[in-house]
Design a protein around this motif. Structure first.
Motif, PDB file in Angstrom:
ATOM      1  N   ASP A  12       1.895   1.906  -3.554  1.00  0.00           N
ATOM      2  CA  ASP A  12       0.812   2.479  -4.545  1.00  0.00           C
ATOM      3  C   ASP A  12       1.302   3.641  -5.461  1.00  0.00           C
ATOM      4  O   ASP A  12       1.075   3.528  -6.673  1.00  0.00           O
ATOM      5  N   ALA A  14       0.741  -1.099  -0.102  1.00  0.00           N
ATOM      6  CA  ALA A  14      -0.106  -0.005  -0.182  1.00  0.00           C
ATOM      7  C   ALA A  14       0.814   1.395   0.042  1.00  0.00           C
ATOM      8  O   ALA A  14       0.507   2.232  -0.728  1.00  0.00           O
ATOM      9  N   TYR A  30       4.080  -5.492  -9.886  1.00  0.00           N
ATOM     10  CA  TYR A  30       4.164  -5.877  -8.054  1.00  0.00           C
ATOM     11  C   TYR A  30       5.462  -6.748  -8.163  1.00  0.00           C
ATOM     12  O   TYR A  30       6.098  -6.876  -6.995  1.00  0.00           O
TER      13      TYR A  30
END
Length: 236
Positions: A141, A138, A147
Motif C-alpha cells: 500500500d 496490503a 496494481y
C-alpha cells in the motif's frame, strides 16, 4: 489431449458435497493433507491417486468423486500449504514487509521441497493463495505504483525465491546421490575446469576465476537477489 465434451472447471467452484445424500466420508482438507504427507515423505512423484486413496483408506475410483483430476489434487496441495503463510499487520515499510515475505516463503518451500515444482499462476487463485496475495498487496500500500506494477513485483520476487530454493534443493539432492563425497566430486570438476581455462580459449572466464573472491556465500547471494528486485521497484 483434449477430451471430447469436457469443459473447463475450477475445483473451488465445484460443491464439496451435494445438497442431498449422505455426508461424504472425506473432506478436501483430508485429501490435501494426505497428499501433502506423501509428498513431504516421498516426493511429488509418489503422489498418485492410488497412493492418496490408500493413505485415506478408500478405493481409487472413490477418490475421483472428490477430485476429478490429478491437477485438481495438486491445486488442493498448494492451497493446503498456502495456509501455512504467516500473515501480519503491514509495518508501513513495504520493502521490509516484502523482504519478510521472501524469507518466509523460502522457509515454507524448504519445509515442503516439492513446492517449487508446482509453483504456477494456474494455482494462484485458490482460497489461501488469494489470502496471501491480498496480504502482499496490503504490504505494498505505501508504494505509489499501479496494481499491475505491484503484481509484477510480487511475481518477480516469488520467481527469485522459487528458483533459488529449487537450485538449493537440487544441489543437496545431487550431493546425497553421489557414490563418493561432494568434496571429491568438486575437486574433479574444478581440476577439469582449470584445464579448460588454461587452454586460453576462455580468457574472460579465466580472468573471472583468477579474482580472489573467496567461497560463495549462498545466503548473501539470496539476500542480494531479493534486494535487487526491491531496488528495481523503488521510486527514484
Amino acid at each position: 489431449m483434449a477430451v471430447r465434451g469436457a469443459v473447463p472447471e475450477v475445483i473451488w467452484a465445484r460443491p464439496e458435497r451435494a445438497g442431498r445424500g449422505p455426508r461424504p466420508a472425506y473432506t478436501r482438507d483430508d485429501i490435501a493433507a494426505a497428499a501433502v504427507r506423501i509428498a513431504d515423505a516421498q516426493g511429488l512423484d509418489a503422489v498418485t491417486m492410488r497412493h492418496v486413496a490408500a493413505e485415506l483408506g478408500c478405493g481409487t475410483m472413490s477418490l475421483y468423486n472428490y477430485v476429478p483430476r490429478k491437477e485438481d489434487l495438486y491445486e488442493l496441495m498448494v492451497d493446503a500449504v498456502g495456509a501455512e503463510h504467516e500473515l501480519w499487520v503491514p509495518s508501513g515499510d513495504w520493502r521490509a514487509d516484502l523482504r519478510l515475505v521472501a524469507y518466509r516463503t523460502r522457509a515454507l518451500m524448504v519445509r515442503h521441497p516439492w513446492m517449487p515444482r508446482l509453483m504456477s499462476p494456474v494455482y494462484g487463485f485458490s482460497p489461501h493463495a488469494l489470502r496471501f496475495l491480498e496480504h502482499c498487496l496490503a504490504c505494498l500500500d505505501p508504494l505509489e505504483a499501479a496494481y499491475g506494477t505491484k503484481f509484477e513485483l510480487i511475481a518477480m520476487l516469488n520467481g527469485v525465491v522459487t528458483t533459488y530454493v529449487r537450485n538449493e534443493l537440487d544441489t543437496a539432492e545431487r550431493a546425497r546421490a553421489l557414490p563418493w563425497s561432494e568434496e571429491d566430486e568438486n575437486a574433479v570438476r574444478i581440476a577439469y575446469l582449470g584445464g579448460r581455462l588454461a587452454s586460453g580459449a576462455y580468457p574472460r572466464m579465466a580472468a573471472a576465476f583468477q579474482e580472489d573472491a573467496g567461497p560463495i556465500d549462498l545466503e548473501a547471494v539470496f539476500e542480494r537477489a531479493v534486494e535487487r528486485v526491491l531496488d528495481a521497484f523503488t521510486p527514484r
